[in-house]
Design a protein around this motif. Structure first.
Motif, short mmCIF file in Angstrom:
data_model
loop_
_atom_site.label_atom_id
_atom_site.label_comp_id
_atom_site.label_asym_id
_atom_site.label_seq_id
_atom_site.Cartn_x
_atom_site.Cartn_y
_atom_site.Cartn_z
N ALA A 50 -7.40 -1.69 -22.43
CA ALA A 50 -7.70 -1.19 -21.09
C ALA A 50 -6.46 -0.50 -20.54
O ALA A 50 -5.33 -0.86 -20.88
CB ALA A 50 -8.07 -2.35 -20.18
N TYR A 51 -6.68 0.49 -19.68
CA TYR A 51 -5.58 1.12 -18.94
C TYR A 51 -5.52 0.46 -17.57
O TYR A 51 -6.49 0.51 -16.81
CB TYR A 51 -5.82 2.63 -18.82
N VAL A 52 -4.38 -0.13 -17.26
CA VAL A 52 -4.29 -0.94 -16.03
C VAL A 52 -4.57 -0.11 -14.78
O VAL A 52 -5.14 -0.61 -13.80
CB VAL A 52 -2.94 -1.67 -15.96
N ARG A 103 0.82 -1.20 0.00
CA ARG A 103 0.00 0.00 0.00
C ARG A 103 0.86 1.26 0.00
O ARG A 103 1.75 1.41 0.83
CB ARG A 103 -0.89 0.02 1.26
N SER A 104 0.56 2.13 -0.94
CA SER A 104 1.18 3.47 -0.92
C SER A 104 0.09 4.49 -0.67
O SER A 104 -0.24 4.79 0.46
CB SER A 104 1.92 3.73 -2.23
N GLY A 105 -0.55 5.00 -1.74
CA GLY A 105 -1.61 5.99 -1.56
C GLY A 105 -2.97 5.37 -1.23
O GLY A 105 -3.90 6.08 -0.86
N HIS A 127 -6.67 -3.76 -3.98
CA HIS A 127 -5.53 -4.68 -3.91
C HIS A 127 -4.53 -4.32 -2.81
O HIS A 127 -3.66 -5.13 -2.49
CB HIS A 127 -4.80 -4.69 -5.26
N SER A 128 -4.63 -3.10 -2.26
CA SER A 128 -3.62 -2.71 -1.29
C SER A 128 -4.01 -3.07 0.14
O SER A 128 -3.45 -2.54 1.09
CB SER A 128 -3.30 -1.22 -1.42
N THR A 129 -4.95 -4.00 0.27
CA THR A 129 -5.25 -4.55 1.60
C THR A 129 -5.60 -6.03 1.42
O THR A 129 -5.71 -6.52 0.30
CB THR A 129 -6.36 -3.74 2.30
C1 LIG Z 1 -9.67 9.22 -7.24
C2 LIG Z 1 -8.68 8.55 -8.18
C3 LIG Z 1 -8.13 9.30 -9.20
C4 LIG Z 1 -7.22 8.70 -10.07
N1 LIG Z 1 -6.69 9.46 -11.09
C5 LIG Z 1 -5.78 8.92 -11.91
C6 LIG Z 1 -5.21 9.68 -12.96
O1 LIG Z 1 -5.56 10.84 -13.17
N2 LIG Z 1 -4.31 9.08 -13.76
C7 LIG Z 1 -3.90 7.79 -13.60
O2 LIG Z 1 -3.05 7.32 -14.34
N3 LIG Z 1 -4.43 7.03 -12.60
C8 LIG Z 1 -5.35 7.57 -11.78
N4 LIG Z 1 -5.92 6.80 -10.80
C9 LIG Z 1 -5.56 5.38 -10.71
C10 LIG Z 1 -4.36 5.22 -9.78
O3 LIG Z 1 -3.19 5.63 -10.46
C11 LIG Z 1 -4.20 3.73 -9.39
O4 LIG Z 1 -5.35 3.33 -8.69
C12 LIG Z 1 -2.95 3.53 -8.55
O5 LIG Z 1 -2.67 2.15 -8.45
C13 LIG Z 1 -3.13 4.10 -7.18
O6 LIG Z 1 -1.90 4.15 -6.52
P1 LIG Z 1 -1.85 4.27 -4.93
O7 LIG Z 1 -0.43 4.18 -4.54
O8 LIG Z 1 -2.63 5.44 -4.50
O9 LIG Z 1 -2.70 3.01 -4.52
P2 LIG Z 1 -2.44 1.73 -3.62
O10 LIG Z 1 -3.80 1.21 -3.40
O11 LIG Z 1 -1.59 2.03 -2.45
O12 LIG Z 1 -1.65 0.78 -4.59
C14 LIG Z 1 -2.28 0.18 -5.69
C15 LIG Z 1 -1.47 -1.00 -6.15
O13 LIG Z 1 -0.26 -0.53 -6.71
C16 LIG Z 1 0.80 -1.39 -6.33
N5 LIG Z 1 1.74 -0.60 -5.53
C17 LIG Z 1 1.51 0.60 -4.92
N6 LIG Z 1 2.64 1.03 -4.36
C18 LIG Z 1 3.58 0.09 -4.60
C19 LIG Z 1 4.95 -0.03 -4.29
N7 LIG Z 1 5.59 0.92 -3.61
N8 LIG Z 1 5.60 -1.13 -4.70
C20 LIG Z 1 4.98 -2.09 -5.41
N9 LIG Z 1 3.68 -2.04 -5.73
C21 LIG Z 1 2.99 -0.95 -5.34
C22 LIG Z 1 0.22 -2.52 -5.56
O14 LIG Z 1 -0.06 -3.58 -6.43
C23 LIG Z 1 -1.07 -1.94 -5.03
O15 LIG Z 1 -2.08 -2.90 -4.84
C24 LIG Z 1 -6.85 7.35 -9.91
C25 LIG Z 1 -7.44 6.60 -8.89
C26 LIG Z 1 -8.35 7.19 -8.04
C27 LIG Z 1 -8.98 6.37 -6.97
#
Ligand SMILES: Cc1cc2nc3c(=O)[nH]c(=O)nc-3n(C[C@H](O)[C@H](O)[C@H](O)COP(=O)(O)OP(=O)(O)OC[C@H]3O[C@@H](n4cnc5c(N)ncnc54)[C@H](O)[C@@H]3O)c2cc1C
Length: 459
Positions: free
Chosen positions: A412-414, A75-77, A84-86
């Motif tokens: 699809a965009y992952v 989990r990061s953000g 998937h982050s829990t």
């Molecule tokens: C409100 C919202 C707005 C968004 N806007 C955009 C956008 O404008 N453009 C865009 O491209 N995407 C966007 N997204 C999608 C977002 O980029 C993905 O959901 C991304 O995975 C979220 O990253 P996180 O670190 O916040 O999430 P987390 O839930 O912390 O991580 C998601 C997944 O990423 C992997 N991960 C995270 N950190 C690590 C790490 N340090 N090492 C290895 N694996 C890791 C893991 O598999 C984890 O399950 C948006 C999502 C939301 C909910």
């Protein structure tokens, strides 16, 4: 280690006793807050959340999870669309306390610990008039968005977020810290630029920083009709590449700067971002302002950081969504968008249009695991739901709507995939990209320890 949050860990977790960061289990008062992620409706109960503080902590948790057979979430953000982050019963590596940022303004590079958010890095770079392009939410984690590709406010000017990535450090499944760049483990560097969290736990990322001395941006709200929707799409695709737009066709929220008579009516709620000087911005944005009399126009010159206003940390939407690429939105597709959004009564429903091209399209498709370089536009359709039975109704609507817009359903965009299943993960990685990812996965994570993600099984 914090004595206030640690109790005797369950037997399988005793191996974590020398971790320096906090270990939070259901015995601790902060457990519910610690296990919450961005999306509501995701209610998993990890055996432990480890708020890691450094690489040694990450290595310890990875080794323990592998040895004890514990499900491992990273989990990061916390913005994973699919939760998937829990994990239920496993261990979460929570990187939020690792958010150190080291900027070398002269060299225009920065090393960023992987728990930082897009807002944290953008704010740290602001005094230097330097940027990395992230998405439309400041609370998204730098690592999560980068690993998926990163499509945001500066995509046409500076490319995807991964196009600014110079190097990364990861703890791989064997517990080793590994560097990935064009010259060190280039196969891994290719894979992490779009391949998601499949290959290890990223602990630091190094970015190339782009100069952004002049910026114009903000929200432009236009009435939505089939004609304005198609016009917005067409203008976004031919705009100078300094201009990136995100057009959300949706019912107008009850915002204070929007007259009450428009609340709930279909509008194009657009984010406009121009990376260049003020006069050029005026010229590029004028055609959008002429599409129809704007209902609100907050687009103005100012610091790029203004694109990330403060967010409510307790906001927990429940939503279903579908992602696809299209060539553009012609009048017939715009009519489809208008009709689907009009006939739904979901409290929030949206078709989000993101024009690509520009710098993002100049990178060869096989240079990174994000390979949809030639696709002109990313579209997401989404609806909020209230409770489980409503979820089914909204899912059916989203599926039907997406099919009406993109009958081929082959891309699809992952970063925007939810629990869409294997066929849609495959659609994120066209052609040879998939097999190449599977080979890299087999090399760095042969037992699929990192499987809580849009999973690519080892070859
Ligand atoms: C409100 C919202 C707005 C968004 N806007 C955009 C956008 O404008 N453009 C865009 O491209 N995407 C966007 N997204 C999608 C977002 O980029 C993905 O959901 C991304 O995975 C979220 O990253 P996180 O670190 O916040 O999430 P987390 O839930 O912390 O991580 C998601 C997944 O990423 C992997 N991960 C995270 N950190 C690590 C790490 N340090 N090492 C290895 N694996 C890791 C893991 O598999 C984890 O399950 C948006 C999502 C939301 C909910």
């Amino acid at each position: 280690m914090s004595s206030t949050t640690r109790t005797t860990p369950p037997p399988t977790l005793t191996a974590l006793s020398d971790v320096k960061g906090r270990i939070i289990t259901s015995e601790n008062p902060g457990y519910d807050q610690a296990r919450a992620v961005f999306y509501g409706g995701i209610d998993k109960r990890p055996a432990a959340i480890v708020r890691v503080t450094d690489v040694a902590d990450v290595r310890r948790v990875v080794e323990t999870a592998r040895r004890e057979g514990l499900e491992l979430a990273v989990r990061s953000g916390g913005h994973s669309v699919s939760g998937h982050s829990t994990t239920d019963g496993g261990v979460v590596i929570d990187l939020r306390d690792m958010c150190k940022i080291e900027i070398d303004a002269d060299a225009r590079t920065a090393w960023v610990e992987s728990g930082a958010t897009a807002h944290q890095l953008t704010e740290a770079l602001a005094p230097h008039e330097l940027v990395v392009g992230f998405g439309d939410s400041g609370s998204v984690g730098v690592s999560g968005i980068t690993l998926g590709g990163g499509i945001g406010f500066l995509v046409r000017k500076f490319g995807l977020t991964i196009d600014s990535l110079l190097a990364a450090e990861l703890v791989t499944a064997d517990g080793q810290l590994c560097r990935a760049s064009e010259t060190e483990n280039p196969d891994l560097f290719w894979a992490i630029r779009g391949g998601g969290g499949n290959f290890g736990v990223v602990t630091r990322l190094q970015f190339r920083l782009q100069p952004l001395p002049h910026f114009t941006g903000g929200i432009l709200i236009l009435p939505a009709t089939p004609e304005t929707i198609a016009g917005f799409s067409a203008l976004s695709l031919v705009a100078p590449e300094e201009l990136s737009t995100i057009g959300n066709v949706m019912p107008a929220p009850p915002l204070p700067f929007l007259a009450a008579e428009h609340h709930g009516k279909l509008v194009i709620f657009a984010f406009i971002a121009f990376a260049g000087d003020d006069a050029a911005a005026e010229r590029a944005i004028a055609p959008f302002r002429s599409l129809a009399a704007p209902l609100a126009d907050m687009v103005k010159p100012g610091p790029y950081l203004g694109m990330y206003p403060p967010e409510d940390p307790n906001y927990r939407p429940t939503a279903v969504a579908r992602t696809m690429f299209v060539d553009g939105i012609d009048l017939s597709s715009a009519q489809t968008i208008y009709e689907y959004l009009t006939k739904s009564d979901a409290t929030m429903r949206v078709a989000q249009l993101r024009a690509l091209g520009g710098a993002s399209a100049r990178v060869p498709a096989d240079a990174t695991a994000y390979a949809h370089r030639s696709k002109p536009m990313l579209v997401n359709v989404a609806a909020f739901y209230q409770g489980e039975s409503d979820r089914d109704v909204r899912t059916a609507w989203v599926t039907e709507f997406a099919k009406a817009l993109q009958p081929n359903d082959d891309s699809a965009y992952v970063g925007f995939l939810g629990a869409d299943g294997p066929a849609r993960i495959r659609a994120a990685y066209p052609g040879a990209t998939w097999d190449r990812l599977k080979r890299v996965k087999a090399k760095y994570d042969p037992t699929n320890l990192f499987r809580l993600n849009q999973n690519v099984a080892p070859a």
